[in-house]
Scaffold this motif. Structure first.
Motif, PDB file in Angstrom:
ATOM      1  N   ASP A  18       5.311  -2.235   3.947  1.00  0.00           N
ATOM      2  CA  ASP A  18       4.878  -1.410   5.073  1.00  0.00           C
ATOM      3  C   ASP A  18       4.293  -0.103   4.530  1.00  0.00           C
ATOM      4  N   LEU A  20       2.628   3.770   5.734  1.00  0.00           N
ATOM      5  CA  LEU A  20       2.405   4.771   6.772  1.00  0.00           C
ATOM      6  C   LEU A  20       1.295   5.696   6.299  1.00  0.00           C
ATOM      7  N   TRP A  60       0.748   3.029  11.184  1.00  0.00           N
ATOM      8  CA  TRP A  60       1.480   1.993  10.462  1.00  0.00           C
ATOM      9  C   TRP A  60       0.538   0.850  10.106  1.00  0.00           C
ATOM     10  N   ARG A  62       0.140  -2.726   7.145  1.00  0.00           N
ATOM     11  CA  ARG A  62       0.868  -3.652   6.285  1.00  0.00           C
ATOM     12  C   ARG A  62       0.033  -3.927   5.040  1.00  0.00           C
TER      13      ARG A  62
END
Length: 259
Positions: A18, A20, A60, A62
Motif C-alpha cells: 500500500d 500513500l 491511497w 497500490r
C-alpha cells in the motif's frame, strides 16, 4: 505569482504494498489551483483522503510490480511578504485548541531537548523577533549538504551535525520554535529555485493569530511557495509513504515561474 508544477514518480515493487501519496498542491485562500491533473498507472483503484488539519489531500494507491504517477498543476500564489519580526507573540493560554498540538515534541522534532539552549541563546526576545532570530540562526548555522541525513535523522541529530537538507532545516526550526513556546509545524511544498529541484520542506510558525510561512534554507520566499501538506514533522508531510519495500526507478520535480 503563478507556478507551473510537474512531477513524475516511477517506483518498482517486488511484493505488493500500500502506498500513500501526498503530491497535490493544496487549495487554500492564499493559493489557488488553476489547472491540475494526477495520473497513476495502476491496476487498483485509488482513493483520496483529506490531509492533516484538513489541508490538501492524500491518495491511497497500490504498488504492484510498477507504480508510475504524474502530477501537473498551475497554481496562483497570492500571499504578501512575511516579515516575522513585525508579528507579536500569542500567549500559549490564548492559543486555539487545534494549534496547541504544535507546541509539543514529536518524533523528528524533540523540542523539549532544546529548551535550555533557546533560553540561553535567545534571552530577552519574544514573538516575531524571537522567531526571526531562530530562523536566522538555523540558516547561518547549518550547511546545506545532501547525504548528511537519512529518514531517521531528528532535529537533535541535525543540531549536532550542523548540516542537512531542507527537511532537516525545517525540523530544526520547528523544534527550536516549539522550545520557545511558539507553535510550529512542518510544510511540504513546491517552490521555484530549489537546488537541487525536488519536493521542498519549510516551516510555519503561529504568530499574532495566524500561521506564517518561513523557509529556513533561504532558497524560497513565502510569496512563491505552494503548500502541499502540513503536519507535526516529516511523518505527516512525506510525499510518499510505503507499507512495504520499493525501488526508485525515477523521480523528477520541476517548478517554474509563469508570467
Amino acid at each position: 505569482m503563478r507556478l507551473s508544477i510537474e512531477v513524475r514518480l516511477d517506483y518498482g515493487f517486488a511484493e505488493p504494498a500500500d502506498v500513500l501519496l501526498q503530491v497535490e498542491a493544496a487549495a487554500m485562500a492564499d493559493q489557488r489551483i488553476e489547472q491540475e491533473s494526477l495520473i497513476l498507472w495502476s491496476d487498483t483503484a485509488i482513493a483520496a483522503v483529506p490531509g492533516e488539519d484538513g489541508i490538501g489531500q492524500r491518495c491511497w494507491a497500490r504498488g504492484e510490480g510498477r507504480l508510475i504517477a504524474e502530477y501537473r498543476a498551475v497554481v496562483r500564489v497570492e500571499r504578501p511578504a512575511v516579515v516575522l519580526a513585525d508579528y507579536g507573540a500569542t500567549p500559549v493560554r490564548a492559543l486555539p485548541g487545534a494549534v496547541v498540538a504544535y507546541l509539543m515534541p514529536s518524533r523528528y522534532c524533540p523540542s523539549d531537548r532544546f529548551e535550555g539552549f533557546v533560553r540561553a541563546e535567545f534571552a530577552g526576545l519574544s514573538g516575531g523577533a524571537l522567531a526571526q532570530a531562530l530562523a536566522d540562526w538555523v540558516r547561518a548555522s547549518l550547511r546545506y549538504q545532501a547525504g548528511t541525513s537519512s529518514g531517521v535523522t531528528t532535529a537533535l541529530d541535525t543540531f549536532a551535525m550542523r548540516a542537512g537538507v531542507c527537511r532537516d532545516y525545517a525540523h530544526l526550526l520547528v523544534a527550536l520554535a516549539r522550545a520557545a513556546s511558539i507553535p510550529a509545524r512542518c510544510v511540504s511544498a513546491y517552490a521555484p529555485g530549489v537546488d537541487p529541484p525536488d519536493f521542498h520542506a519549510v516551516a510555519e510558525l503561529w504568530l499574532d493569530g495566524a500561521w506564517r510561512l518561513v523557509d529556513p534554507t533561504g532558497m524560497a520566499s513565502c510569496r512563491d511557495i505552494a503548500r502541499v501538506a502540513v503536519g507535526r514533522d516529516a511523518t505527516d508531510i512525506a510525499f510518499m509513504t510505503i507499507w512495504g519495500e520499493a525501488v526508485m526507478y525515477g523521480q523528477s520535480v520541476t517548478v517554474r515561474e509563469l508570467c
